[in-house]
Scaffold this active site. Structure first.
Site, PDB file in Angstrom:
ATOM      1  N   VAL A  51      71.972 -11.095   3.096  1.00 50.35           N
ATOM      2  CA  VAL A  51      71.131 -10.120   2.403  1.00 50.35           C
ATOM      3  C   VAL A  51      69.738 -10.709   2.273  1.00 50.35           C
ATOM      4  CG1 VAL A  51      70.762  -8.819   0.274  1.00 50.35           C
ATOM      5  CG2 VAL A  51      73.097  -9.166   1.141  1.00 50.35           C
TER       6      VAL A  51
ATOM      7  N   GLU B  58      79.217  -9.774   3.573  1.00 50.61           N
ATOM      8  CA  GLU B  58      79.646 -11.141   3.272  1.00 50.61           C
ATOM      9  C   GLU B  58      78.949 -12.123   4.208  1.00 50.61           C
ATOM     10  OE1 GLU B  58      80.917 -14.550   2.171  1.00 50.61           O
ATOM     11  OE2 GLU B  58      81.672 -12.841   1.005  1.00 50.61           O
TER      12      GLU B  58
ATOM     13  N   HIS C 235     120.116  -6.559  -5.248  1.00 53.79           N
ATOM     14  CA  HIS C 235     119.856  -5.626  -4.138  1.00 53.79           C
ATOM     15  C   HIS C 235     119.944  -4.191  -4.647  1.00 53.79           C
ATOM     16  CE1 HIS C 235     119.973  -3.917  -0.096  1.00 53.79           C
ATOM     17  NE2 HIS C 235     121.007  -3.173  -0.515  1.00 53.79           N
TER      18      HIS C 235
ATOM     19  N   LEU D  42      86.348  -7.193  -3.777  1.00 51.17           N
ATOM     20  CA  LEU D  42      87.340  -6.365  -3.100  1.00 51.17           C
ATOM     21  C   LEU D  42      88.105  -5.490  -4.082  1.00 51.17           C
ATOM     22  CD1 LEU D  42      88.737  -8.900  -0.462  1.00 51.17           C
ATOM     23  CD2 LEU D  42      86.960  -7.155  -0.174  1.00 51.17           C
ATOM     24  N   GLU D  43      88.375  -6.009  -5.268  1.00 52.29           N
ATOM     25  CA  GLU D  43      89.072  -5.199  -6.271  1.00 52.29           C
ATOM     26  C   GLU D  43      88.214  -4.024  -6.718  1.00 52.29           C
ATOM     27  OE1 GLU D  43      91.833  -8.779  -8.191  1.00 52.29           O
ATOM     28  OE2 GLU D  43      90.339  -7.755  -9.435  1.00 52.29           O
TER      29      GLU D  43
ATOM     30  N   GLY E 139      80.244 -14.441  -6.954  1.00 57.17           N
ATOM     31  CA  GLY E 139      80.871 -15.537  -7.679  1.00 57.17           C
ATOM     32  C   GLY E 139      80.383 -15.640  -9.110  1.00 57.17           C
TER      33      GLY E 139
ATOM     34  N   ALA F  60      91.656 -17.092 -15.471  1.00 57.02           N
ATOM     35  CA  ALA F  60      91.982 -16.988 -16.891  1.00 57.02           C
ATOM     36  C   ALA F  60      93.273 -17.722 -17.230  1.00 57.02           C
ATOM     37  CB  ALA F  60      92.104 -15.512 -17.289  1.00 57.02           C
TER      38      ALA F  60
ATOM     39  N   LEU G  30      87.229 -10.813 -29.418  1.00 53.47           N
ATOM     40  CA  LEU G  30      87.917 -11.924 -28.768  1.00 53.47           C
ATOM     41  C   LEU G  30      88.426 -11.527 -27.380  1.00 53.47           C
ATOM     42  CD1 LEU G  30      89.850 -13.140 -31.924  1.00 53.47           C
ATOM     43  CD2 LEU G  30      88.031 -14.397 -30.753  1.00 53.47           C
TER      44      LEU G  30
ATOM     45  N   LYS H 218      80.751 -15.438 -29.790  1.00 49.90           N
ATOM     46  CA  LYS H 218      79.499 -14.690 -29.924  1.00 49.90           C
ATOM     47  C   LYS H 218      79.633 -13.198 -29.652  1.00 49.90           C
ATOM     48  CE  LYS H 218      77.580 -14.819 -25.254  1.00 49.90           C
ATOM     49  NZ  LYS H 218      76.454 -15.229 -24.413  1.00 49.90           N
TER      50      LYS H 218
END
EC number: 1.8.1.4
Length: 507
Positions: free
Chosen positions: A278, A244, A486, A227-228, A313, A362, A78, A74
């Site tokens: 909250v 949180e 190394h 967090l990202e 979420g 994903a 893609l 939709k």
């Protein structure tokens, strides 16, 4: 050494059941539909509703297996949520913002003098958009290469073998298929009393396209996404506060790693209000006012911000598909219930990715898609959800696979722990980027690796040696006895493995 032959392990791997646990089911990432006339003679072998990571991968794999395949999407592009407004654009901004932060705070330590460093936000966003555009076009190219029919529009069921599509050009058509796979992904989970306008109160989608760097940003939810995105805007100059309800950030993370991770984020000036509820959000004024209170009740506090990011979420996107019309069973969360072959209770109707129980990732959805069409083609599909890696793409990154220490204690499993800090890793010290550690959990009797947790720069890349080891039931000694180049960051994994079954060398 405890390493078995590759042939024997491969045979064992291929003959295992789809899931080790009946509660480890399935899920995926976002999409839907275009226009294409259909008749009985045009019936497809496979029709996929949704062109996100699970859907488009399933479509390509089905076509490669010789099945006539149509994918309905939709969005008009893609890649689903992941590619368009999720994984990919967020990683682009994480990288760009990290480069800015390094230039501003770390270049001088490496003898690089910069007179002034400024953020050109429109250019940064344009780079992100260009990356997305090129990747979505790349998937269209793969569809053409593999002869997958691409239908742009919104699909819904007419029958177990027919999908009605409201095409993006205003038309309507019916697509028929012997096997129909629902791969519509997930959507942002809303919170009661909070209306997302994608301007002052934003979801992760809106947080990817803010027109200016907010002076104050409040993030509701201390999971991966919150967090990202908090890290992105924090690096660019925002004062970030994370609210949180739970007592910990990223509850699924190993406890020891989590504590170090939170301390790292706090050193980056990210503030946390844990065990905080909250109560209300008011965006009627120029900014946003958040009323919060302790999770267990108590005195209320008002927080002010320019932008509030709601990151509580995601929820499966199954409404509007008319699943109830054909009798497909879902749970209370709207997830489609499937068996080990991804088949629903209705013959011919399958589901993968975020729309079924299991981790909303994903790469997990992609594996679902491949396994599902392999089953349809009469082959054997395999996905083990206990061995799917997870990554938080902050800096440092946190990556994990397998069990946490808390899970092993709860299950009563006897285990050994091996740890190695990057402060003792020569490559990490050489590049002045030595924050974090590797932690390995192995069975006390057999030395079989049960879980690996890494906090470090590029942990998302380092974790895959551990993923491979866990999938082939390797021991910590197996990893420890493999020669690692190394100096590399990956030597920390080798040293942690040595610490698990014996003793490390460099600490």
């Amino acid at each position: 050494m405890a390493m078995a032959s590759l042939a024997r392990r491969k045979a064992y791997f291929l003959t295992r059941n789809l899931s080790n646990s009946p509660t480890d089911a399935l899920r995926f990432s976002f999409s839907l539909s275009r226009g294409f006339a259909s008749s009985g003679s045009d019936e497809n072998d496979v029709v996929i509703i949704g062109g996100g990571p699970g859907g488009y991968v399933a479509a390509i794999k089905a076509a490669q297996l010789g099945l006539k395949t149509t994918c309905i999407e939709k969005r008009g592009a893609l890649g689903g949520t992941c590619l368009n407004v999720g994984c990919i654009p967020s990683k682009a901004l994480l990288h760009s913002s990290h480069m800015y932060h390094e230039a501003k705070h770390s270049f001088a330590n490496h003898g690089i003098k910069v007179s002034s460093v400024e953020v050109d936000l429109p250019a940064m966003l344009a780079q992100k958009d260009n990356a997305v555009k090129n990747l979505t076009r790349g998937i269209e190219g793969l569809f053409k290469k593999n002869k997958v029919t691409y239908v742009k529009g919104y699909g819904k069921f007419i029958s177990p073998n027919e999908v009605s599509v409201e095409t993006s050009d205003g038309g309507n058509t019916v697509v028929k298929g012997k096997h129909i796979i629902v791969a519509t992904g997930s959507d942002v989970k809303s919170l009661p009393g909070i209306t997302i306008d994608e301007k002052k109160i934003v979801s992760s989608t809106g947080a990817l396209s803010l027109s200016e760097v907010p002076k104050k940003l409040i993030v509701i939810g201390a999971g991966y996404i919150g967090l990202e995105m908090g890290s992105v805007w924090g690096r660019l100059g925002s004062e970030v506060t994370v609210v949180e309800f739970a007592g910990d950030i990223v509850p699924s993370m190993d406890g020891e790693i989590r504590k170090q991770f939170q301390r790292s984020l706090e050193k980056q000036k990210m503030k946390f209000m844990l065990k905080t509820k909250v109560v209300s959000v008011d965006s009627s004024s120029d900014g946003v006012k958040l009323t919060v209170e302790p999770a267990e009740g108590g005195e209320q506090t008002i927080l002010e911000a320019d932008v509030v990011l709601v990151s509580a979420g995601r929820t499966p996107f199954t409404s509007g598909l008319d699943l109830e019309k054909i009798g497909v069973e879902t749970d209370k969360a709207g997830r489609i219930l499937v068996n080990e072959r991804f088949l629903s209770n209705v013959p011919g109707v399958y589901a993968i990715g975020d729309v079924i129980p299991g981790p909303m990732l994903a790469h997990k959805a992609e594996e679902d898609g491949v396994a599902c069409v392999e089953f349809i083609a009469g082959k054997h599909g395999h996905v083990d959800y206990d061995k799917v890696p997870g990554v938080v793409y902050t800096h440092p990154e946190v990556a994990s696979v397998g069990k946490t220490e808390e899970q092993l204690k709860k299950e009563g499993v006897s285990y050994r722990v091996g740890k190695f800090p990057f402060m003792a890793n020569s490559r990490a010290k050489a590049i002045d980027n030595a924050e974090g550690l590797v932690k390995i959990l192995a069975d006390k009797e057999t030395d079989k690796i049960l879980g690996v947790h890494i906090m470090s720069p590029n942990a998302g890349e380092l974790i895959h040696e551990a993923v491979l080891a866990i999938n082939y039931d390797a021991s910590s000694e197996d990893i420890a006895r493999v020669c690692h180049a190394h100096p590399t960051m990956s030597e920390a994994l080798k040293e942690a493995a040595m610490a698990t079954y014996d003793k490390p060398i460099h600490i």
